[in-house]
Design an enzyme around this catalytic site. Sequence first.
Site, PDB file in Angstrom:
ATOM      1  N   ASN A   1       0.866  -1.176   0.000  1.00 50.16           N
ATOM      2  CA  ASN A   1       0.000   0.000   0.000  1.00 50.16           C
ATOM      3  C   ASN A   1       0.907   1.232   0.000  1.00 50.16           C
ATOM      4  OD1 ASN A   1       0.582   0.778   2.812  1.00 50.16           O
ATOM      5  ND2 ASN A   1      -0.596  -1.038   3.341  1.00 50.16           N
TER       6      ASN A   1
ATOM      7  N   ASP B   1       1.099  -8.389   1.334  1.00 46.24           N
ATOM      8  CA  ASP B   1       1.926  -7.360   1.975  1.00 46.24           C
ATOM      9  C   ASP B   1       2.257  -7.762   3.417  1.00 46.24           C
ATOM     10  OD1 ASP B   1       3.272  -4.933   2.357  1.00 46.24           O
ATOM     11  OD2 ASP B   1       1.430  -3.775   2.625  1.00 46.24           O
TER      12      ASP B   1
END
Length: 181
Positions: free
Chosen positions: A30, A40
């Site tokens: 992000n 992530d």
Amino acid sequence: MRKEYNPTSIELIHGDITKSEVDCIVNAANTSLLGGGGVDGAIHRAGGSEILEQCKQIRARQGGCAVGEAVITTAGKLNSKYVIHTIGPVWNDGKNNEEEKLQSCYINILELACKHNIRSIAFPNISTGIYRFPKIVAAQIALKSVKNYIELHSAIDRIQFVCFDEENYQIYQKMLEESGM
């Protein structure tokens, strides 16, 4: 599934990208670069604090990473040397140039990989999780972007597409078979 294309081999894997044994894995990050959910979070957890520390340094230097761009860090405790973090677009019914932004992710990743002499790289399915990018369209963009890049540049020996979920794996498998890649 593994195919040779030009001097580059293309591999399709159903599994966990944090287990990939390549020079570099790609993180669908992000804009904060500070970790999150999905791939992530998995990469930050598996790679350890070194990745987060370098992401913080990048944030301090340039304020994070914009959608479609990419930055590189160490891979920490992963089986790789590097992690290239890219920010995929959030799907908004195709109204905000999402397809072009996703294509930019792939191009910027590959250019950064070549700049750092990366010979093998593993890609996740960028933007298809919480960012809701349609999986078929995302796979088409990923494969076309990579194909176009490796036709012009022979620096990368091995490219893996690592699909965590069965649906993405089936989509990629079908597209790879149809394209002859």
